[in-house]
Scaffold this active site. Structure first.
Site, PDB file in Angstrom:
ATOM      1  N   THR A  79       5.482 -10.120   0.445  1.00 40.27           N
ATOM      2  CA  THR A  79       4.143 -10.280  -0.118  1.00 40.27           C
ATOM      3  C   THR A  79       4.081  -9.787  -1.564  1.00 40.27           C
ATOM      4  O   THR A  79       3.649 -10.504  -2.464  1.00 40.27           O
ATOM      5  CB  THR A  79       3.113  -9.505   0.734  1.00 40.27           C
ATOM      6  N   GLU A 121       2.178   2.905  -9.996  1.00 37.84           N
ATOM      7  CA  GLU A 121       0.722   2.700  -9.968  1.00 37.84           C
ATOM      8  C   GLU A 121       0.262   2.015  -8.677  1.00 37.84           C
ATOM      9  O   GLU A 121      -0.778   2.341  -8.112  1.00 37.84           O
ATOM     10  CB  GLU A 121       0.312   1.851 -11.180  1.00 37.84           C
ATOM     11  N   VAL A 159      -0.705   3.626  -4.694  1.00 34.46           N
ATOM     12  CA  VAL A 159      -1.990   4.147  -4.207  1.00 34.46           C
ATOM     13  C   VAL A 159      -3.109   3.249  -4.716  1.00 34.46           C
ATOM     14  O   VAL A 159      -3.203   2.976  -5.916  1.00 34.46           O
ATOM     15  CB  VAL A 159      -2.257   5.595  -4.698  1.00 34.46           C
ATOM     16  N   GLY A 198      -3.628   0.052  -4.364  1.00 31.20           N
ATOM     17  CA  GLY A 198      -3.276  -1.334  -4.721  1.00 31.20           C
ATOM     18  C   GLY A 198      -3.496  -1.606  -6.198  1.00 31.20           C
ATOM     19  O   GLY A 198      -2.848  -1.017  -7.061  1.00 31.20           O
ATOM     20  N   GLY A 249      -4.609 -11.011   8.826  1.00 32.73           N
ATOM     21  CA  GLY A 249      -3.432 -10.588   8.062  1.00 32.73           C
ATOM     22  C   GLY A 249      -3.631  -9.275   7.321  1.00 32.73           C
ATOM     23  O   GLY A 249      -2.810  -8.891   6.503  1.00 32.73           O
ATOM     24  N   LYS A 298      -0.695   8.431   0.687  1.00 35.83           N
ATOM     25  CA  LYS A 298      -1.376   8.193  -0.588  1.00 35.83           C
ATOM     26  C   LYS A 298      -2.054   9.462  -1.111  1.00 35.83           C
ATOM     27  O   LYS A 298      -1.968   9.764  -2.308  1.00 35.83           O
ATOM     28  CB  LYS A 298      -2.388   7.052  -0.420  1.00 35.83           C
ATOM     29  N   GLY A 349      -3.312  -6.078  -0.772  1.00 36.11           N
ATOM     30  CA  GLY A 349      -3.217  -7.531  -0.961  1.00 36.11           C
ATOM     31  C   GLY A 349      -2.211  -7.894  -2.031  1.00 36.11           C
ATOM     32  O   GLY A 349      -1.902  -7.102  -2.926  1.00 36.11           O
TER      33      GLY A 349
HETATM   34  N1  HSE Z   1      -1.873  -1.341   4.778  1.00 34.02           N
HETATM   35  C1  HSE Z   1      -2.377  -0.905   3.522  1.00 34.02           C
HETATM   36  C2  HSE Z   1      -3.909  -1.002   3.524  1.00 34.02           C
HETATM   37  C3  HSE Z   1      -1.790  -1.738   2.427  1.00 34.02           C
HETATM   38  O1  HSE Z   1      -4.468  -1.595   4.444  1.00 34.02           O
HETATM   39  O2  HSE Z   1      -4.549  -0.445   2.643  1.00 34.02           O
HETATM   40  C4  HSE Z   1      -1.921  -1.151   1.054  1.00 34.02           C
HETATM   41  O3  HSE Z   1      -1.220   0.040   0.907  1.00 34.02           O
END
Ligand code: HSE
Length: 398
Positions: A11, A124, A127, A129, A182, A200, A297
């Protein structure tokens, strides 16, 4: 032209390729030169993919190629990511990663190698995204002593809790929905048990205090025990349940935990819903600041990884200092953490009063039990007071 290699074409890895292609010109302008993907390391082949001929299966090719200046690690998990990243740094290549498990466990060591070699190890995307939070903590908020950092750091669980709140659904049903969409992994344990958020907040706390905070020491409670009945009580209180990852500076050091909390309308994270993440920071001179956005994502996370690549390319011969030494920082015993507690019990009012004194009763129209909110107290005091009661469930409240 800078040549890079991407480890993992899942991904995030494919997202990095897409971001580099979509914004090719503006990225080149900002980096000062073109960025070209020379290799993609993966166990699989990708017949028909536009990057098909870049895919290789042997990491030695990347580690031994002096043309590769930047390695993007998007494999996830600690191994073999750690071995590959360390080897890349030792071979003189800077690294950008989205891998919180790697950063939480080995961040201090990898930063130290990068410093020694005048390279950069950037993370970066590990934590929040696509939300900028590592760079702000490292570069923008350096005038402050950070007294609190509290975040909704997991998109999957925030989506699930939002859905339980808005649609009154049970945990198992929203989990199935999150998996179908997903958001949750096939094995969602790391999300729903709080392990993802724990890593995180360990990273954020390490950055804030400049020392290694071991994620294993952070008290972590997931959302698996939250029921539709809890949500009914939350609504009766005008509150919402959120999985918070929080770290506070006390006079004895930092106190960190991951747990579901009942937030009142006044709380800055009250309105953060669905897969969104947000991080609230309180600095002793800044006051409050909030960072909000897409916490997970493909493209949001890849956006943060590519921004790291750009920063690395802009600082090819300079190490950007990151204050995170491998010296361990112990945490304050979580028993000292203060909050209110919402309690559900089948005990009588008199029994509750004898244990907790005056409490705020919550009427949610649930038969055969009662719910109440305690005054603010330390965890250890709550445990002592609740020990004589039959507690059906308790959730912290702020
Ligand atoms: N599984 C994590 C979430 C992905 O749902 O935030 C991002 O770290």
């Amino acid at each position: 032209m800078i040549k890079i290699a991407i480890l993992g074409y899942g991904t995030i890895g494919s997202g990095v390729v897409e971001v580099l292609r979509t914004n090719r010109e503006s990225i080149a302008k900002r980096a000062g030169q073109e960025i070209e993907v020379k290799y993609i390391l993966d166990l699989r082949d990708f017949p028909g993919d536009p990057m098909e001929d870049k895919v290789i299966h042997d990491y030695d090719v990347i580690a031994d190629d002096p043309e590769i200046r930047v390695v993007v690690e998007a494999m996830g998990g600690v191994e073999p990511a750690y071995t590959f990243v360390k080897r890349a740094l030792l071979a003189g290549k800077s690294v950008a990663t989205s891998n919180k498990a790697l950063v939480a466990k080995h961040g201090a060591e990898l930063i130290a190698i990068a410093e020694e070699k005048k390279l950069n190890f950037m993370f970066e995307a590990s934590v929040g995204g696509g939300i900028p939070i590592i760079r702000p903590l490292n570069s923008s908020l350096t005038a402050d002593e950070i007294e609190e950092i509290t975040g909704i750091l997991n998109g999957t669980t925030n989506y699930m809790l939002s859905k339980m709140t808005f649609e009154g659904l049970e945990f198992d049903d929203v989990l199935k929905d999150a998996q179908a969409k997903g958001y949750a992994e096939a094995d969602p344990t790391a999300d729903i048990e709080g392990h993802d958020a724990c890593r995180k907040i360990a990273i954020l706390t390490s950055l804030v205090c400049g020392r290694q905070v071991d994620f294993e020491e952070i008290y972590t409670e997931g959302i698996t025990k939250i029921t539709a009945t809890d949500i009914k009580y939350a609504k009766a209180m005008g509150r919402v349940v959120k999985l918070l990852a929080t770290s506070r500076r006390t006079k004895d050091g930092y106190c960190a935990m991951v747990a579901p909390f009942l937030l009142s309308k006044e709380h800055p994270l009250y309105n953060v819903n669905d897969v969104f993440n947000a991080i609230f920071v309180h600095g002793n001179v800044l006051g409050d600041a909030m960072f909000y956005g897409s916490g997970a994502g493909k493209l949001p996370t890849a956006s943060a990884v590519v921004a790291d690549i750009v920063d690395i390319v802009k600082h090819l011969h300079t190490h950007i200092m990151v204050s995170w030494s491998s010296k361990k920082m112990g945490l304050v015993d979580v028993g000292k953490a203060q909050s209110r507690f919402f309690v559900r019990t089948d005990a009588g009012e008199e029994e509750v009063k004898a244990a907790f004194g005056d409490v705020e009763w919550i009427d949610a129209g649930v038969d055969g039990e009662r719910g109440f909110l305690t005054a603010s107290m330390a965890e250890e005091e709550y445990e002592k007071k609740a020990s004589g009661l039959n507690v059906l469930h308790r959730i912290r409240a702020v």
